[in-house]
Design a protein around this motif. Structure first.
Motif, PDB file in Angstrom:
ATOM      1  N   LEU A   1      22.357   5.298  14.701  1.00 54.17           N
ATOM      2  CA  LEU A   1      22.362   6.054  13.443  1.00 54.17           C
ATOM      3  C   LEU A   1      20.946   6.398  12.975  1.00 54.17           C
ATOM      4  O   LEU A   1      20.777   7.195  12.051  1.00 54.17           O
ATOM      5  CB  LEU A   1      23.077   5.256  12.362  1.00 54.17           C
ATOM      6  N   GLY A   2      19.931   5.793  13.586  1.00 51.73           N
ATOM      7  CA  GLY A   2      18.549   6.080  13.212  1.00 51.73           C
ATOM      8  C   GLY A   2      17.850   4.976  12.461  1.00 51.73           C
ATOM      9  O   GLY A   2      16.704   5.133  12.022  1.00 51.73           O
ATOM     10  N   HIS A   3      18.522   3.850  12.311  1.00 50.00           N
ATOM     11  CA  HIS A   3      17.893   2.707  11.652  1.00 50.00           C
ATOM     12  C   HIS A   3      17.065   1.912  12.672  1.00 50.00           C
ATOM     13  O   HIS A   3      17.287   1.996  13.883  1.00 50.00           O
ATOM     14  CB  HIS A   3      18.948   1.804  11.027  1.00 50.00           C
ATOM     15  N   LEU A   4      16.115   1.139  12.156  1.00 50.37           N
ATOM     16  CA  LEU A   4      15.259   0.312  12.995  1.00 50.37           C
ATOM     17  C   LEU A   4      15.861  -1.085  13.104  1.00 50.37           C
ATOM     18  O   LEU A   4      16.294  -1.668  12.110  1.00 50.37           O
ATOM     19  CB  LEU A   4      13.854   0.227  12.391  1.00 50.37           C
ATOM     20  N   ILE A   5      15.887  -1.613  14.317  1.00 49.25           N
ATOM     21  CA  ILE A   5      16.348  -2.976  14.541  1.00 49.25           C
ATOM     22  C   ILE A   5      15.139  -3.889  14.678  1.00 49.25           C
ATOM     23  O   ILE A   5      14.259  -3.656  15.507  1.00 49.25           O
ATOM     24  CB  ILE A   5      17.220  -3.077  15.812  1.00 49.25           C
ATOM     25  N   GLY A   6      15.077  -4.906  13.835  1.00 53.85           N
ATOM     26  CA  GLY A   6      14.025  -5.917  13.913  1.00 53.85           C
ATOM     27  C   GLY A   6      14.627  -7.267  14.235  1.00 53.85           C
ATOM     28  O   GLY A   6      15.845  -7.441  14.264  1.00 53.85           O
ATOM     29  N   SER A   7      13.768  -8.237  14.466  1.00 52.26           N
ATOM     30  CA  SER A   7      14.213  -9.590  14.806  1.00 52.26           C
ATOM     31  C   SER A   7      14.035 -10.523  13.622  1.00 52.26           C
ATOM     32  O   SER A   7      13.004 -10.512  12.943  1.00 52.26           O
ATOM     33  CB  SER A   7      13.417 -10.128  16.003  1.00 52.26           C
ATOM     34  N   HIS A   8      15.064 -11.345  13.410  1.00 54.49           N
ATOM     35  CA  HIS A   8      15.012 -12.402  12.394  1.00 54.49           C
ATOM     36  C   HIS A   8      15.155 -13.773  13.061  1.00 54.49           C
ATOM     37  O   HIS A   8      15.497 -14.760  12.413  1.00 54.49           O
ATOM     38  CB  HIS A   8      16.133 -12.174  11.380  1.00 54.49           C
ATOM     39  N   GLY A   9      14.893 -13.777  14.399  1.00 51.79           N
ATOM     40  CA  GLY A   9      15.084 -14.998  15.161  1.00 51.79           C
ATOM     41  C   GLY A   9      16.541 -15.174  15.539  1.00 51.79           C
ATOM     42  O   GLY A   9      17.408 -14.394  15.151  1.00 51.79           O
ATOM     43  N   PHE A  10      16.823 -16.201  16.313  1.00 55.20           N
ATOM     44  CA  PHE A  10      18.183 -16.380  16.826  1.00 55.20           C
ATOM     45  C   PHE A  10      19.075 -17.166  15.876  1.00 55.20           C
ATOM     46  O   PHE A  10      20.196 -16.779  15.597  1.00 55.20           O
ATOM     47  CB  PHE A  10      18.156 -17.086  18.191  1.00 55.20           C
ATOM     48  N   SER A  11      18.572 -18.271  15.347  1.00 55.45           N
ATOM     49  CA  SER A  11      19.452 -19.197  14.613  1.00 55.45           C
ATOM     50  C   SER A  11      19.029 -19.449  13.178  1.00 55.45           C
ATOM     51  O   SER A  11      19.498 -20.386  12.551  1.00 55.45           O
ATOM     52  CB  SER A  11      19.517 -20.542  15.351  1.00 55.45           C
TER      53      SER A  11
ATOM     54  N   LEU B   1       0.806  -1.218   0.000  1.00 54.08           N
ATOM     55  CA  LEU B   1       0.000   0.000   0.000  1.00 54.08           C
ATOM     56  C   LEU B   1       0.842   1.271   0.000  1.00 54.08           C
ATOM     57  O   LEU B   1       0.303   2.371   0.084  1.00 54.08           O
ATOM     58  CB  LEU B   1      -0.933   0.014   1.219  1.00 54.08           C
ATOM     59  N   LEU B   2       2.153   1.123  -0.084  1.00 51.01           N
ATOM     60  CA  LEU B   2       2.985   2.318  -0.191  1.00 51.01           C
ATOM     61  C   LEU B   2       2.661   3.056  -1.493  1.00 51.01           C
ATOM     62  O   LEU B   2       2.334   2.441  -2.511  1.00 51.01           O
ATOM     63  CB  LEU B   2       4.461   1.927  -0.180  1.00 51.01           C
ATOM     64  N   PRO B   3       2.747   4.381  -1.472  1.00 54.23           N
ATOM     65  CA  PRO B   3       2.458   5.131  -2.702  1.00 54.23           C
ATOM     66  C   PRO B   3       3.507   4.895  -3.780  1.00 54.23           C
ATOM     67  O   PRO B   3       4.580   4.345  -3.526  1.00 54.23           O
ATOM     68  CB  PRO B   3       2.468   6.595  -2.225  1.00 54.23           C
ATOM     69  N   ASP B   4       3.175   5.324  -4.965  1.00 59.38           N
ATOM     70  CA  ASP B   4       4.065   5.156  -6.107  1.00 59.38           C
ATOM     71  C   ASP B   4       5.426   5.785  -5.821  1.00 59.38           C
ATOM     72  O   ASP B   4       5.527   6.881  -5.263  1.00 59.38           O
ATOM     73  CB  ASP B   4       3.437   5.810  -7.341  1.00 59.38           C
ATOM     74  N   LYS B   5       6.482   5.074  -6.187  1.00 60.53           N
ATOM     75  CA  LYS B   5       7.868   5.508  -6.029  1.00 60.53           C
ATOM     76  C   LYS B   5       8.275   5.714  -4.563  1.00 60.53           C
ATOM     77  O   LYS B   5       9.127   6.548  -4.270  1.00 60.53           O
ATOM     78  CB  LYS B   5       8.131   6.779  -6.846  1.00 60.53           C
ATOM     79  N   LYS B   6       7.666   4.938  -3.682  1.00 58.13           N
ATOM     80  CA  LYS B   6       8.057   4.935  -2.269  1.00 58.13           C
ATOM     81  C   LYS B   6       8.601   3.552  -1.929  1.00 58.13           C
ATOM     82  O   LYS B   6       7.930   2.540  -2.136  1.00 58.13           O
ATOM     83  CB  LYS B   6       6.874   5.262  -1.372  1.00 58.13           C
ATOM     84  N   LEU B   7       9.827   3.521  -1.399  1.00 58.33           N
ATOM     85  CA  LEU B   7      10.503   2.268  -1.110  1.00 58.33           C
ATOM     86  C   LEU B   7      10.921   2.202   0.353  1.00 58.33           C
ATOM     87  O   LEU B   7      11.173   3.225   0.989  1.00 58.33           O
ATOM     88  CB  LEU B   7      11.751   2.113  -1.990  1.00 58.33           C
ATOM     89  N   CYS B   8      10.998   0.978   0.854  1.00 62.81           N
ATOM     90  CA  CYS B   8      11.473   0.724   2.213  1.00 62.81           C
ATOM     91  C   CYS B   8      12.583  -0.318   2.122  1.00 62.81           C
ATOM     92  O   CYS B   8      12.345  -1.436   1.678  1.00 62.81           O
ATOM     93  CB  CYS B   8      10.325   0.236   3.086  1.00 62.81           C
ATOM     94  N   PHE B   9      13.792   0.066   2.529  1.00 62.18           N
ATOM     95  CA  PHE B   9      14.928  -0.852   2.494  1.00 62.18           C
ATOM     96  C   PHE B   9      14.955  -1.707   3.761  1.00 62.18           C
ATOM     97  O   PHE B   9      14.822  -1.184   4.869  1.00 62.18           O
ATOM     98  CB  PHE B   9      16.249  -0.062   2.420  1.00 62.18           C
ATOM     99  N   THR B  10      15.130  -3.010   3.604  1.00 63.84           N
ATOM    100  CA  THR B  10      15.310  -3.901   4.748  1.00 63.84           C
ATOM    101  C   THR B  10      16.467  -4.845   4.472  1.00 63.84           C
ATOM    102  O   THR B  10      16.708  -5.238   3.320  1.00 63.84           O
ATOM    103  CB  THR B  10      14.040  -4.729   5.047  1.00 63.84           C
ATOM    104  N   TYR B  11      17.174  -5.203   5.540  1.00 67.56           N
ATOM    105  CA  TYR B  11      18.324  -6.097   5.448  1.00 67.56           C
ATOM    106  C   TYR B  11      18.193  -7.219   6.465  1.00 67.56           C
ATOM    107  O   TYR B  11      17.839  -6.984   7.620  1.00 67.56           O
ATOM    108  CB  TYR B  11      19.624  -5.318   5.706  1.00 67.56           C
ATOM    109  N   ASP B  12      18.515  -8.434   6.024  1.00 67.26           N
ATOM    110  CA  ASP B  12      18.415  -9.623   6.870  1.00 67.26           C
ATOM    111  C   ASP B  12      19.789 -10.206   7.198  1.00 67.26           C
ATOM    112  O   ASP B  12      20.767  -9.984   6.483  1.00 67.26           O
ATOM    113  CB  ASP B  12      17.607 -10.717   6.152  1.00 67.26           C
ATOM    114  N   ASP B  13      19.803 -10.981   8.285  1.00 69.68           N
ATOM    115  CA  ASP B  13      20.875 -11.935   8.634  1.00 69.68           C
ATOM    116  C   ASP B  13      22.108 -11.331   9.298  1.00 69.68           C
ATOM    117  O   ASP B  13      23.013 -12.063   9.678  1.00 69.68           O
ATOM    118  CB  ASP B  13      21.338 -12.744   7.416  1.00 69.68           C
TER     119      ASP B  13
ATOM    120  N   PHE C   1      16.828   5.562   5.825  1.00 66.53           N
ATOM    121  CA  PHE C   1      16.815   4.862   7.111  1.00 66.53           C
ATOM    122  C   PHE C   1      16.079   3.532   6.946  1.00 66.53           C
ATOM    123  O   PHE C   1      14.934   3.492   6.508  1.00 66.53           O
ATOM    124  CB  PHE C   1      16.202   5.753   8.184  1.00 66.53           C
ATOM    125  N   SER C   2      16.778   2.481   7.278  1.00 66.67           N
ATOM    126  CA  SER C   2      16.363   1.128   6.916  1.00 66.67           C
ATOM    127  C   SER C   2      16.048   0.305   8.149  1.00 66.67           C
ATOM    128  O   SER C   2      16.205   0.759   9.281  1.00 66.67           O
ATOM    129  CB  SER C   2      17.483   0.458   6.104  1.00 66.67           C
TER     130      SER C   2
END
Length: 359
Positions: free
Chosen positions: A70-80, A11-23, A47-48
């Motif tokens: 730095l202003g980035h959000l920390i999420g959880s990807h589980g422990f292992s 539902l993000l508007p056109d040309k709006k992106l959200c960067f996320t990084y795993d692992d 800010f990712s």
């Protein structure tokens, strides 16, 4: 609170992106690390969200803290990086998430985390309903988290690094997908759970190609927790069932269905679970199993709304004998659901409900 339906950026508007990084986080043998990536992103005001693995955060707590600062959000990807669907003991699932959450809280004070399941594994391939939300929502600490967070654009960067491809090739793949989709959440990796190719990751080099090009094309960026649907999901404080005086439960007709029906259930179904979202001025929105919100748009009540407006705002008015009505005072209308018999002969409209909290 965990849901059966995924959270994404559709539902993000056109040309709006959200960067996320795993692992991550990680420091590779060549010196490339998650912090250098986070510093570059912050310098570019992108800010990712970093979905960290608990086992890597435990090795590199300072990096997690500095990424957060730095202003980035920390999420959880589980422990292992376990496949939740192949984990037979529910306690192992609970421990994997709760241990990671405790670690992240100790490092940077982040609580009420967004959670991304490893490999996106949330549903059995033969089923439309996941058992994982029930397991996690039954645990007090786990249910503080919000998920599952998935993605809209996956350029499969890890495949490029596994083939020793140059970052430009990977960037071209992402740019092609981005220009097809034009908006959404990007899935990338600042490390990998697979140790054989972990040190091949070139996330910083990839970002240095993508971001200038995307800015040149007029794309904008948002952090995950700034997306309205993610805010609403995090504000879902309770799961409830809605039942009429004659014992019929309100439910969606199917996992992907927006239509609501009343049904006597021999066995309680997740299709009859609703998320109660508390909003200012004693108003509520009600999230259905399909991920949309109950709305009074049009002639009938349905779960067609993909975001919250005035037609999705309700007050819960207590009546006699523990019954409630769900009223939208803005348009002067209350939820009323048609009850029909098995032979499709209309019997009545139900507008008085029992509301039970589901643990």
């Amino acid at each position: 609170m965990f849901f059966n339906s995924p959270l994404s950026g559709k539902l993000l508007p056109d040309k709006k992106l959200c960067f996320t990084y795993d692992d991550g986080p990680w420091i590779s043998k060549n010196g490339t690390n998650s912090l250098k990536l986070a510093e570059y992103l912050a310098k570019e005001n992108v800010f990712s969200t970093f979905f960290v693995l608990g086992k890597h955060a435990k090795e590199h707590p300072t990096i997690v803290k500095e990424i957060h600062n730095l202003g980035h959000l920390i999420g959880s990807h589980g422990f292992s990086h376990i496949n939740l669907l192949n984990t037979n003991d529910p306690k192992d699932i609970i421990n994997d998430l709760s241990d990671t959450a405790s670690l992240i809280y100790d490092i940077c004070g982040e609580n009420n985390l967004y959670f991304r399941p490893p490999m996106g594994m949330w549903w059995d391939g033969n089923k439309s309903i996941s058992n994982i939300p029930k397991i996690l929502n039954s645990h007090f600490e786990c249910r503080k988290q919000t998920g599952p967070v998935l993605w809209d654009i996956d350029g499969r960067d890890w495949e490029y690094w596994n083939r020793d491809s140059i970052p430009k090739q990977c960037a071209d793949g992402y740019l092609s997908l981005i220009n097809q989709k034009r908006h959404g959440i990007l899935l990338m990796h600042d490390a990998l759970s697979n140790p054989k190719i972990r040190d091949k990751v070139k996330a910083l080099e990839l970002a240095k190609i993508l971001i200038p090009e995307l800015k040149e094309q007029g794309f904008n960026f948002t952090r995950l927790d700034e997306i309205p649907q993610f805010i609403s999901a995090k504000n879902t404080s309770r799961k409830i069932s809605i039942r009429t005086e004659n014992g019929a439960f309100l439910k969606t007709k199917g996992q992907a269905s927006f239509n609501l029906e009343l049904c006597h259930l021999e066995e309680f179904s997740q299709l009859a679970e609703f998320g109660l979202i508390e909003l200012p001025y004693e108003k509520f929105a009600i999230r259905a199993a399909c991920g949309n919100y109950i709305s009074l748009r049009g002639k009938d009540v349905s779960a067609t709304a993909d975001h919250i407006t005035d037609t999705e705002l309700f007050t819960i008015k207590e009546l006699e004998s523990g019954l409630f009505e769900l009223l939208n005072s803005k348009i002067g209308k209350k939820i009323s659901v048609e009850w029909t018999s098995p032979d499709n002969q209309k019997l009545s409209y139900s507008d008085r409900f029992y509301i039970h909290e589901i643990r």
